[in-house]
Structures are given as C-alpha cells and as structure tokens.
Design a protein around this motif. Structure first.
Motif, PDB file in Angstrom:
ATOM      1  N   ARG A  72     -15.073 -32.107 -13.972  1.00  0.00           N
ATOM      2  CA  ARG A  72     -15.389 -31.014 -14.888  1.00  0.00           C
ATOM      3  C   ARG A  72     -16.317 -31.604 -15.933  1.00  0.00           C
ATOM      4  NH1 ARG A  72     -11.034 -30.078 -18.099  1.00  0.00           N
ATOM      5  NH2 ARG A  72      -9.820 -29.328 -16.328  1.00  0.00           N
ATOM      6  N   GLY A  73     -17.605 -31.324 -15.775  1.00  0.00           N
ATOM      7  CA  GLY A  73     -18.630 -31.884 -16.633  1.00  0.00           C
ATOM      8  C   GLY A  73     -19.847 -32.237 -15.805  1.00  0.00           C
ATOM      9  N   SER A  74     -20.724 -33.057 -16.382  1.00  0.00           N
ATOM     10  CA  SER A  74     -21.998 -33.342 -15.713  1.00  0.00           C
ATOM     11  C   SER A  74     -22.228 -34.811 -15.387  1.00  0.00           C
ATOM     12  CB  SER A  74     -23.160 -32.821 -16.571  1.00  0.00           C
ATOM     13  OG  SER A  74     -23.113 -33.434 -17.841  1.00  0.00           O
ATOM     14  N   VAL A  75     -21.319 -35.689 -15.794  1.00  0.00           N
ATOM     15  CA  VAL A  75     -21.483 -37.110 -15.490  1.00  0.00           C
ATOM     16  C   VAL A  75     -20.243 -37.624 -14.760  1.00  0.00           C
ATOM     17  CG1 VAL A  75     -23.087 -37.561 -17.394  1.00  0.00           C
ATOM     18  CG2 VAL A  75     -20.638 -37.842 -17.763  1.00  0.00           C
ATOM     19  N   ALA A  76     -20.404 -38.682 -14.005  1.00  0.00           N
ATOM     20  CA  ALA A  76     -19.336 -39.199 -13.147  1.00  0.00           C
ATOM     21  C   ALA A  76     -18.114 -39.671 -13.918  1.00  0.00           C
ATOM     22  CB  ALA A  76     -19.872 -40.323 -12.265  1.00  0.00           C
ATOM     23  N   THR A  77     -18.259 -39.940 -15.210  1.00  0.00           N
ATOM     24  CA  THR A  77     -17.129 -40.409 -16.017  1.00  0.00           C
ATOM     25  C   THR A  77     -16.333 -39.262 -16.639  1.00  0.00           C
ATOM     26  OG1 THR A  77     -18.636 -40.705 -17.881  1.00  0.00           O
ATOM     27  CG2 THR A  77     -18.167 -42.654 -16.515  1.00  0.00           C
ATOM     28  N   ASP A  78     -16.750 -38.013 -16.427  1.00  0.00           N
ATOM     29  CA  ASP A  78     -15.986 -36.860 -16.908  1.00  0.00           C
ATOM     30  C   ASP A  78     -14.693 -36.744 -16.106  1.00  0.00           C
ATOM     31  OD1 ASP A  78     -17.653 -35.999 -18.990  1.00  0.00           O
ATOM     32  OD2 ASP A  78     -18.957 -34.902 -17.618  1.00  0.00           O
ATOM     33  N   PRO A  79     -13.753 -35.901 -16.561  1.00  0.00           N
ATOM     34  CA  PRO A  79     -12.451 -35.813 -15.874  1.00  0.00           C
ATOM     35  C   PRO A  79     -12.585 -35.406 -14.402  1.00  0.00           C
ATOM     36  CG  PRO A  79     -12.368 -34.702 -18.005  1.00  0.00           C
ATOM     37  CD  PRO A  79     -13.797 -35.072 -17.776  1.00  0.00           C
ATOM     38  N   VAL A  80     -11.983 -36.210 -13.536  1.00  0.00           N
ATOM     39  CA  VAL A  80     -11.997 -35.918 -12.097  1.00  0.00           C
ATOM     40  C   VAL A  80     -11.027 -34.770 -11.819  1.00  0.00           C
ATOM     41  CG1 VAL A  80     -11.489 -36.817  -9.796  1.00  0.00           C
ATOM     42  CG2 VAL A  80     -12.647 -38.266 -11.472  1.00  0.00           C
ATOM     43  N   ILE A  81     -11.528 -33.753 -11.125  1.00  0.00           N
ATOM     44  CA  ILE A  81     -10.728 -32.578 -10.777  1.00  0.00           C
ATOM     45  C   ILE A  81     -10.173 -32.710  -9.365  1.00  0.00           C
ATOM     46  CG2 ILE A  81     -10.804 -30.064 -10.470  1.00  0.00           C
ATOM     47  CD1 ILE A  81     -11.058 -31.103 -13.398  1.00  0.00           C
ATOM     48  N   ALA A  82     -10.958 -33.267  -8.452  1.00  0.00           N
ATOM     49  CA  ALA A  82     -10.525 -33.429  -7.060  1.00  0.00           C
ATOM     50  C   ALA A  82     -11.325 -34.569  -6.441  1.00  0.00           C
ATOM     51  CB  ALA A  82     -10.751 -32.142  -6.271  1.00  0.00           C
ATOM     52  N   SER A  83     -10.727 -35.244  -5.466  1.00  0.00           N
ATOM     53  CA  SER A  83     -11.441 -36.325  -4.791  1.00  0.00           C
ATOM     54  C   SER A  83     -10.933 -36.477  -3.365  1.00  0.00           C
ATOM     55  CB  SER A  83     -11.287 -37.651  -5.549  1.00  0.00           C
ATOM     56  OG  SER A  83      -9.942 -38.077  -5.521  1.00  0.00           O
ATOM     57  N   ASN A  84     -11.774 -37.107  -2.557  1.00  0.00           N
ATOM     58  CA  ASN A  84     -11.396 -37.453  -1.190  1.00  0.00           C
ATOM     59  C   ASN A  84     -12.056 -38.785  -0.852  1.00  0.00           C
ATOM     60  OD1 ASN A  84     -10.285 -37.364   1.328  1.00  0.00           O
ATOM     61  ND2 ASN A  84     -11.523 -35.673   2.082  1.00  0.00           N
ATOM     62  N   ARG A  85     -11.369 -39.567  -0.054  1.00  0.00           N
ATOM     63  CA  ARG A  85     -11.850 -40.900   0.307  1.00  0.00           C
ATOM     64  C   ARG A  85     -11.682 -41.104   1.799  1.00  0.00           C
ATOM     65  NH1 ARG A  85      -9.058 -45.057  -3.087  1.00  0.00           N
ATOM     66  NH2 ARG A  85     -10.778 -44.544  -4.464  1.00  0.00           N
ATOM     67  N   LEU A  86     -12.670 -41.741   2.400  1.00  0.00           N
ATOM     68  CA  LEU A  86     -12.610 -42.097   3.810  1.00  0.00           C
ATOM     69  C   LEU A  86     -12.806 -43.601   3.912  1.00  0.00           C
ATOM     70  CD1 LEU A  86     -12.537 -41.223   6.808  1.00  0.00           C
ATOM     71  CD2 LEU A  86     -15.012 -40.903   6.656  1.00  0.00           C
ATOM     72  N   GLN A  87     -11.831 -44.287   4.487  1.00  0.00           N
ATOM     73  CA  GLN A  87     -11.939 -45.726   4.711  1.00  0.00           C
ATOM     74  C   GLN A  87     -12.012 -45.946   6.208  1.00  0.00           C
ATOM     75  OE1 GLN A  87      -8.440 -46.950   2.470  1.00  0.00           O
ATOM     76  NE2 GLN A  87      -9.779 -47.673   0.840  1.00  0.00           N
ATOM     77  N   LEU A  88     -12.998 -46.753   6.622  1.00  0.00           N
ATOM     78  CA  LEU A  88     -13.201 -46.912   8.056  1.00  0.00           C
ATOM     79  C   LEU A  88     -13.806 -48.263   8.391  1.00  0.00           C
ATOM     80  CD1 LEU A  88     -16.546 -46.137   8.404  1.00  0.00           C
ATOM     81  CD2 LEU A  88     -15.551 -43.974   7.743  1.00  0.00           C
ATOM     82  N   ASN A  89     -13.744 -48.551   9.669  1.00  0.00           N
ATOM     83  CA  ASN A  89     -14.365 -49.739  10.228  1.00  0.00           C
ATOM     84  C   ASN A  89     -15.185 -49.246  11.419  1.00  0.00           C
ATOM     85  OD1 ASN A  89     -15.107 -52.162  11.319  1.00  0.00           O
ATOM     86  ND2 ASN A  89     -13.065 -53.075  11.199  1.00  0.00           N
ATOM     87  N   PRO A  90     -16.387 -48.712  11.183  1.00  0.00           N
ATOM     88  CA  PRO A  90     -17.127 -48.027  12.247  1.00  0.00           C
ATOM     89  C   PRO A  90     -17.516 -48.905  13.418  1.00  0.00           C
ATOM     90  CG  PRO A  90     -18.511 -48.333  10.336  1.00  0.00           C
ATOM     91  CD  PRO A  90     -17.127 -48.746   9.941  1.00  0.00           C
TER      92      PRO A  90
END
Length: 143
Positions: A72-90
């Motif tokens: 919520r905001g315009s820079v990456a350091t603003d409060p995170v509202i939602a996230s998703n992460r993918l970890q892989l070994n392609p």
C-alpha cells in the motif's frame, strides 16, 4: 449492502513472451504495476481485493527465489499487503525455464481517500528475464 467503490488495472504485458525478455537484476525490487483506487465516501469498512501475475524466464540451474509482492503505497518499503514466493532449482527438477508467479491478496479497512495507491513489485535472487504476462488489478468495496 455491499457497495462497489472502484476498480483499476495496470497492464504491462498481456500475453506470454510479449516482453521480449526484459532483464531483472538480482536482488533489486522492480515496479511492475501500480493502481490508485478511489475510496472517498466509503461507508463502513473498506475491502480491497488485489490480483497480480508476473512471468519469468530463468537462464541457469541452481537454487533460485522469485518474489512478487504488493504494497500500500508507491515504494517497495511501504507496508506489504500480500506476497508470494517461488523457490526452485530449475536445472534439476523442471522441463522448462518459464515460471509464472501469481498473487491474490486483500487489504482490510485502509483509510478512505481520493486515491489509495497500491504497487506491485518483483525481485529475484539471480538475474532472470521478465517475459510476460504482467498484470496488476484491484477492486475496492465498502458496506
């Protein structure tokens, strides 16, 4: 009764492969979408629904982490509202080097405003390509 307030779309790339391999440097947060939702005049709690997608092409094997997050905001350091992460070994486990990452999230009861800005960012633990699609959508409702 639920009242629709606003909906917006930030469309960066509509189809798979349409970005022609835009580079993403390792460990840098890169803005891929931004919307502003008008919630002025809301009566009761505001509910915001957010949807996003970014697709990556990974060059090499090894352990990789891809992140997609909305603030919520315009820079990456603003409060995170939602996230998703993918970890892989392609190199070890997948037949393709193309990886879509999806985000579905909600923000409950932000302060009403003429424009609440939400931004979508990506980052990766290694250099990868953004290939599309990339899209960020949001809707706001109140009671």
């Amino acid at each position: 009764m639920t009242r629709f307030l606003d909906a917006r779309t930030s469309q960066n790339a509509s189809t798979a492969g349409s970005m022609n391999g835009v580079g993403l440097t390792a460990n840098q947060n890169v803005l891929v979408g931004q919307i502003g939702l008008n919630t002025a005049g809301a009566e009761g709690p505001i509910r915001v629904q957010l949807y996003g997608v970014a697709t990556f092409f990974v060059f090499s094997g090894g352990f990789i982490t891809l992140n997609l997050f909305a603030v919520r905001g315009s820079v990456a350091t603003d409060p995170v509202i939602a996230s998703n992460r993918l970890q892989l070994n392609p190199g070890a486990t997948t037949p393709t080097n193309t990886f879509p990452l999806y985000l579905i999230g909600s923000d409950y009861n932000p302060v009403p405003s003429d424009e609440i800005v939400y931004s979508l960012f990506v980052n990766s633990s290694v250099n990868v390509n953004r290939i599309g699609p990339e899209s960020f959508n949001g809707c706001a409702y109140s009671d």
